[in-house]
Enzyme design. Sequence first.
Site, mmCIF file in Angstrom:
data_model
loop_
_atom_site.group_PDB
_atom_site.id
_atom_site.type_symbol
_atom_site.label_atom_id
_atom_site.label_comp_id
_atom_site.label_asym_id
_atom_site.label_seq_id
_atom_site.Cartn_x
_atom_site.Cartn_y
_atom_site.Cartn_z
ATOM 1 N N LYS A 101 -50.403 -36.549 -33.275
ATOM 2 C CA LYS A 101 -51.830 -36.458 -33.564
ATOM 3 C C LYS A 101 -51.985 -35.607 -34.815
ATOM 4 C CE LYS A 101 -55.159 -33.648 -32.260
ATOM 5 N NZ LYS A 101 -56.077 -33.649 -33.435
ATOM 6 N N CYS A 122 -49.656 -19.798 -42.387
ATOM 7 C CA CYS A 122 -49.550 -18.810 -41.323
ATOM 8 C C CYS A 122 -48.599 -17.674 -41.683
ATOM 9 C CB CYS A 122 -49.128 -19.466 -40.007
ATOM 10 S SG CYS A 122 -47.583 -20.366 -40.092
ATOM 11 N N GLU A 124 -57.763 -13.887 -38.376
ATOM 12 C CA GLU A 124 -57.181 -14.688 -39.448
ATOM 13 C C GLU A 124 -58.266 -15.180 -40.402
ATOM 14 O OE1 GLU A 124 -53.694 -17.896 -39.365
ATOM 15 O OE2 GLU A 124 -55.489 -18.584 -38.326
#
Length: 494
Positions: free
Chosen positions: A185, A292, A395
């Site tokens: 996906k 990240c 974040e």
Amino acid sequence: MCSLLQPPKSEYGKLKILVHGKWIEPGTNTYLDFYDPGLGKAIGQVPLVNKEEVDEAVESAFEAFKTWSTLPMPERVQYLFKIKNVLEENKEFLARVNTQNHGKLLGESRGDVKRAIENVEAAISVAYSLAKGEYQQEIAKGIDETLIKEPLGVFAVISPYNFPIMIPFWFIPYAIVLGNTLVVKASSTTPLPIALTLELLTNVLPPGVVNLIYTDHRNGEYLVTHSLIEGTAFVGTSDAALRLYELSAKHGKRFLAGGGASNYAVIMPDADMDKTINALRDAKFGNTGQRCLGIQNIVVVGGSDFYEKFRNAFIDSAKKIRIGHGLDEESEMGPMASMKYRENVIRMVEIGLEEGAKAVLDGRHYVNPEFPNGFYIGPTILEDVNPSMKVAREEIFGPVANLMRAETLEEAVEYVNKNKYHHTSVIFTRNGKWAREFVHNVHVGNVGVNIGIAAPVGWFPFGGRRLAGLGSHHPQIDVVDFFTDRKIVVERWW
């Protein structure tokens, strides 16, 4: 005027999904635009499939598993060699598509494709080494015991928008060489790169071994909990990871996740100033801060004179970054991947200012004169930030750096360890004792010493702790034990 390298096409129309080796138009009426963020222009539409198409993709993978898993290992390895060759032959094509749909620099996209190929190579080595079982004679009189590593079946791979090719390949080559089949996906923000990658591989792999769909959150959860799915490998936000982890556990599924990050760099007073600034410039503003492993919080240890020297040099370096379209090879930072993500970053900066931070470099209002509709934002540096502020704790995922101060290395390490995202942390120093203390004492998955981005190569695990890494395994080579299970055979013959 800049000179842009040409992407393969300027328009891609409605994307299709890949089910059982065929690219089909799904029955859904829900399509979303996807963009060239450098131009701020829609270049195609991506379908969000219904449950029926999720079922079709999973069932296709389930049927393919019956024959794929029985292939001798050397035959599955040959498929990976073919995949590697196709990726090698199409590196520039895929890099340009990646930049066109994501916005990152072309050099960064070339690196993404290189890392994808690196993981294919690592998976080939896995097949002949880590996938082997164990055998011991005479565990008791006349009894032998064997451990067999077996593939489990169908797995889901859910990938984020920021590395559209590389991150799926943290999982795809390992899963299939070990005998499993997949439903991928992909992100609806950057669906094009992986779609065109798998299109190149359509005639390489048997039908159903790898299937590709796009869904909303609801049908994404349906995929993860599907009765024929054995487990899910996920990379994305920690909030989404926690939700899918909970659902996977309730349904008895395996789950692996790479989550969010709010990473720290610690600058010691003996650090090489020029080399540290250059490394941090890329570690913060590379990929427009959308990675990240990127650095968000910069802690300067030492007195005021050293802090001011570092601060001024870092600001001057950031001011000189040339912002532009990723297909302009003179650009040094591209746009955000979407207008939504640009707005999210601006909102976080505003929260930081409300908390008491000061913007010593403010890129919120940057407009690229050549591409005024693009999703650009300038480098931003906040000062007077402390670890308790939301702008430090959460974040940001954009080109925003927070400057902090600490009196000692111990205080800086405490900042790192109180962070809820234990993804990565780096130190810049010429002192081996400080470096060793840092490596041993920070509770993160990836540590850098005089390295801005501590990115593990494909044949090492991609670490992460607490909310940065959920589940018992990590991406890349660590997934060998995620995609297989151990069967124990105890034998005696009379």
